[in-house]
Design a protein around this motif. Structure first.
Motif, PDB file in Angstrom:
ATOM      1  N   LEU A  83       0.826  -1.196   0.000  1.00 23.51           N
ATOM      2  CA  LEU A  83       0.000   0.000   0.000  1.00 23.51           C
ATOM      3  C   LEU A  83       0.871   1.261   0.000  1.00 23.51           C
ATOM      4  CD1 LEU A  83      -2.835   1.192   0.094  1.00 23.51           C
ATOM      5  CD2 LEU A  83      -2.717   1.068   2.586  1.00 23.51           C
ATOM      6  N   ALA A  84       1.922   1.261   0.821  1.00 25.97           N
ATOM      7  CA  ALA A  84       2.818   2.417   0.891  1.00 25.97           C
ATOM      8  C   ALA A  84       3.528   2.619  -0.447  1.00 25.97           C
ATOM      9  CB  ALA A  84       3.828   2.239   2.004  1.00 25.97           C
ATOM     10  N   GLU A  85       3.922   1.507  -1.064  1.00 29.93           N
ATOM     11  CA  GLU A  85       4.593   1.599  -2.364  1.00 29.93           C
ATOM     12  C   GLU A  85       3.650   2.162  -3.425  1.00 29.93           C
ATOM     13  OE1 GLU A  85       6.489  -1.404  -5.625  1.00 29.93           O
ATOM     14  OE2 GLU A  85       6.857  -1.841  -3.509  1.00 29.93           O
ATOM     15  N   MET A  86       2.404   1.776  -3.368  1.00 28.68           N
ATOM     16  CA  MET A  86       1.410   2.270  -4.306  1.00 28.68           C
ATOM     17  C   MET A  86       1.188   3.772  -4.127  1.00 28.68           C
ATOM     18  SD  MET A  86      -1.902  -0.002  -4.860  1.00 28.68           S
ATOM     19  CE  MET A  86      -3.342   0.780  -5.463  1.00 28.68           C
ATOM     20  N   GLN A  87       1.113   4.214  -2.889  1.00 33.33           N
ATOM     21  CA  GLN A  87       0.938   5.636  -2.615  1.00 33.33           C
ATOM     22  C   GLN A  87       2.147   6.435  -3.083  1.00 33.33           C
ATOM     23  OE1 GLN A  87       0.158   5.599   1.586  1.00 33.33           O
ATOM     24  NE2 GLN A  87      -2.078   5.551   1.306  1.00 33.33           N
ATOM     25  N   ARG A  88       3.345   5.893  -2.870  1.00 41.65           N
ATOM     26  CA  ARG A  88       4.563   6.576  -3.305  1.00 41.65           C
ATOM     27  C   ARG A  88       4.586   6.681  -4.834  1.00 41.65           C
ATOM     28  NH1 ARG A  88       8.256   3.654  -0.805  1.00 41.65           N
ATOM     29  NH2 ARG A  88       8.561   2.232  -2.535  1.00 41.65           N
ATOM     30  N   SER A  89       4.164   5.624  -5.497  1.00 39.98           N
ATOM     31  CA  SER A  89       4.117   5.613  -6.956  1.00 39.98           C
ATOM     32  C   SER A  89       3.135   6.665  -7.474  1.00 39.98           C
ATOM     33  CB  SER A  89       3.713   4.231  -7.454  1.00 39.98           C
ATOM     34  OG  SER A  89       3.538   4.235  -8.837  1.00 39.98           O
ATOM     35  N   GLN A  90       1.980   6.772  -6.829  1.00 40.66           N
ATOM     36  CA  GLN A  90       0.991   7.777  -7.215  1.00 40.66           C
ATOM     37  C   GLN A  90       1.525   9.177  -6.972  1.00 40.66           C
ATOM     38  OE1 GLN A  90      -2.497   6.683  -5.021  1.00 40.66           O
ATOM     39  NE2 GLN A  90      -3.222   5.275  -6.600  1.00 40.66           N
ATOM     40  N   HIS A  91       2.232   9.362  -5.883  1.00 40.78           N
ATOM     41  CA  HIS A  91       2.808  10.671  -5.567  1.00 40.78           C
ATOM     42  C   HIS A  91       3.855  11.067  -6.618  1.00 40.78           C
ATOM     43  CE1 HIS A  91       4.228  14.067  -3.303  1.00 40.78           C
ATOM     44  NE2 HIS A  91       5.459  13.578  -3.310  1.00 40.78           N
ATOM     45  N   GLU A  92       4.705  10.101  -7.009  1.00 44.66           N
ATOM     46  CA  GLU A  92       5.728  10.363  -8.020  1.00 44.66           C
ATOM     47  C   GLU A  92       5.090  10.682  -9.364  1.00 44.66           C
ATOM     48  OE1 GLU A  92       8.250   6.948  -8.025  1.00 44.66           O
ATOM     49  OE2 GLU A  92       9.159   7.455  -6.090  1.00 44.66           O
ATOM     50  N   THR A  93       4.038   9.970  -9.706  1.00 48.48           N
ATOM     51  CA  THR A  93       3.328  10.226 -10.960  1.00 48.48           C
ATOM     52  C   THR A  93       2.707  11.618 -10.935  1.00 48.48           C
ATOM     53  OG1 THR A  93       2.854   7.872 -11.213  1.00 48.48           O
ATOM     54  CG2 THR A  93       1.502   9.395 -12.483  1.00 48.48           C
ATOM     55  N   GLY A  94       2.128  11.982  -9.823  1.00 45.49           N
ATOM     56  CA  GLY A  94       1.536  13.317  -9.685  1.00 45.49           C
ATOM     57  C   GLY A  94       2.588  14.404  -9.797  1.00 45.49           C
ATOM     58  N   ALA A  95       3.740  14.193  -9.190  1.00 43.84           N
ATOM     59  CA  ALA A  95       4.827  15.176  -9.263  1.00 43.84           C
ATOM     60  C   ALA A  95       5.337  15.300 -10.690  1.00 43.84           C
ATOM     61  CB  ALA A  95       5.960  14.775  -8.333  1.00 43.84           C
ATOM     62  N   ARG A  96       5.441  14.190 -11.390  1.00 44.17           N
ATOM     63  CA  ARG A  96       5.887  14.199 -12.788  1.00 44.17           C
ATOM     64  C   ARG A  96       4.897  14.957 -13.662  1.00 44.17           C
ATOM     65  NH1 ARG A  96       6.119   8.715 -13.741  1.00 44.17           N
ATOM     66  NH2 ARG A  96       7.579   8.485 -12.034  1.00 44.17           N
ATOM     67  N   GLU A  97       3.612  14.705 -13.444  1.00 46.54           N
ATOM     68  CA  GLU A  97       2.572  15.393 -14.221  1.00 46.54           C
ATOM     69  C   GLU A  97       2.598  16.896 -13.961  1.00 46.54           C
ATOM     70  OE1 GLU A  97      -1.084  13.438 -13.246  1.00 46.54           O
ATOM     71  OE2 GLU A  97      -0.575  11.667 -14.446  1.00 46.54           O
ATOM     72  N   GLN A  98       2.846  17.291 -12.709  1.00 42.45           N
ATOM     73  CA  GLN A  98       2.937  18.713 -12.384  1.00 42.45           C
ATOM     74  C   GLN A  98       4.141  19.354 -13.059  1.00 42.45           C
ATOM     75  OE1 GLN A  98       2.961  18.934  -8.119  1.00 42.45           O
ATOM     76  NE2 GLN A  98       0.726  18.879  -7.958  1.00 42.45           N
ATOM     77  N   ALA A  99       5.260  18.644 -13.107  1.00 37.76           N
ATOM     78  CA  ALA A  99       6.461  19.165 -13.757  1.00 37.76           C
ATOM     79  C   ALA A  99       6.224  19.346 -15.252  1.00 37.76           C
ATOM     80  CB  ALA A  99       7.643  18.240 -13.517  1.00 37.76           C
ATOM     81  N   VAL A 100       5.552  18.393 -15.870  1.00 32.02           N
ATOM     82  CA  VAL A 100       5.236  18.488 -17.298  1.00 32.02           C
ATOM     83  C   VAL A 100       4.288  19.667 -17.543  1.00 32.02           C
ATOM     84  CG1 VAL A 100       4.034  17.329 -19.199  1.00 32.02           C
ATOM     85  CG2 VAL A 100       5.671  16.070 -17.809  1.00 32.02           C
ATOM     86  N   ALA A 101       3.302  19.830 -16.689  1.00 36.93           N
ATOM     87  CA  ALA A 101       2.356  20.939 -16.829  1.00 36.93           C
ATOM     88  C   ALA A 101       3.063  22.284 -16.695  1.00 36.93           C
ATOM     89  CB  ALA A 101       1.242  20.818 -15.793  1.00 36.93           C
ATOM     90  N   ARG A 102       4.002  22.386 -15.733  1.00 39.94           N
ATOM     91  CA  ARG A 102       4.763  23.635 -15.575  1.00 39.94           C
ATOM     92  C   ARG A 102       5.615  23.921 -16.807  1.00 39.94           C
ATOM     93  NH1 ARG A 102       5.393  21.987 -10.235  1.00 39.94           N
ATOM     94  NH2 ARG A 102       7.416  21.048 -10.692  1.00 39.94           N
ATOM     95  N   ALA A 103       6.259  22.887 -17.342  1.00 39.33           N
ATOM     96  CA  ALA A 103       7.097  23.062 -18.535  1.00 39.33           C
ATOM     97  C   ALA A 103       6.258  23.516 -19.730  1.00 39.33           C
ATOM     98  CB  ALA A 103       7.828  21.764 -18.858  1.00 39.33           C
ATOM     99  N   LYS A 104       5.087  22.910 -19.896  1.00 37.16           N
ATOM    100  CA  LYS A 104       4.202  23.311 -20.993  1.00 37.16           C
ATOM    101  C   LYS A 104       3.739  24.749 -20.817  1.00 37.16           C
ATOM    102  CE  LYS A 104       2.417  18.835 -22.401  1.00 37.16           C
ATOM    103  NZ  LYS A 104       1.231  17.971 -22.563  1.00 37.16           N
ATOM    104  N   ALA A 105       3.444  25.146 -19.592  1.00 42.09           N
ATOM    105  CA  ALA A 105       3.007  26.518 -19.335  1.00 42.09           C
ATOM    106  C   ALA A 105       4.126  27.508 -19.655  1.00 42.09           C
ATOM    107  CB  ALA A 105       2.563  26.669 -17.884  1.00 42.09           C
ATOM    108  N   GLU A 106       5.367  27.149 -19.320  1.00 40.56           N
ATOM    109  CA  GLU A 106       6.500  28.023 -19.631  1.00 40.56           C
ATOM    110  C   GLU A 106       6.695  28.152 -21.140  1.00 40.56           C
ATOM    111  OE1 GLU A 106       9.936  26.532 -17.612  1.00 40.56           O
ATOM    112  OE2 GLU A 106       9.079  26.916 -15.620  1.00 40.56           O
ATOM    113  N   ILE A 107       6.568  27.044 -21.858  1.00 42.38           N
ATOM    114  CA  ILE A 107       6.703  27.078 -23.317  1.00 42.38           C
ATOM    115  C   ILE A 107       5.598  27.925 -23.929  1.00 42.38           C
ATOM    116  CG2 ILE A 107       6.508  25.646 -25.402  1.00 42.38           C
ATOM    117  CD1 ILE A 107       8.019  23.459 -23.849  1.00 42.38           C
ATOM    118  N   GLU A 108       4.372  27.757 -23.447  1.00 41.80           N
ATOM    119  CA  GLU A 108       3.250  28.528 -23.980  1.00 41.80           C
ATOM    120  C   GLU A 108       3.437  30.017 -23.711  1.00 41.80           C
ATOM    121  OE1 GLU A 108      -0.383  26.797 -22.568  1.00 41.80           O
ATOM    122  OE2 GLU A 108      -0.148  25.048 -23.866  1.00 41.80           O
TER     123      GLU A 108
END
Length: 97
Positions: free
Chosen positions: A1-26
């Motif tokens: 369960l802890a590993e699953m939560q950590r994986s979701q957290h990492e995925t969320g952080a990655r998605e936020q980083a991609v969103a920030r990069a796209k916003a900077e490019i735009e």
């Protein structure tokens, strides 16, 4: 369960980083393009997001080097997008027996 939560957290952080990069490019593209060119780039982004961001990265790089003077017009962005599309398009050959 802890590993699953950590994986979701990492995925969320990655998605936020991609969103920030796209916003900077735009934001950078909004400064580089005329209003018509901005509309054209947004249409291209809807049609093929990957090619639109490849073109944007290339234009931003050229602007940072000082190779682009002034704003990019609709015709110029169309040319850049067409060149990117030609480079990324795969050709298929079908042989019938």
């Amino acid at each position: 369960l802890a590993e699953m939560q950590r994986s979701q957290h990492e995925t969320g952080a990655r998605e936020q980083a991609v969103a920030r990069a796209k916003a900077e490019i735009e934001a950078a593209m909004k400064n580089l393009l005329t209003p018509d060119a901005w509309d054209q780039w947004n249409n291209a982004k809807i049609a093929n997001e990957q090619n639109a961001f490849i073109a944007a990265s290339e234009l931003i790089r050229l602007a940072q080097r000082g190779q682009i003077k002034g704003k990019i017009t609709r015709e110029q962005i169309r040319g850049v997008l067409a060149a990117i599309a030609r480079q990324t398009t795969r050709e298929f050959k079908i042989k019938r027996k």
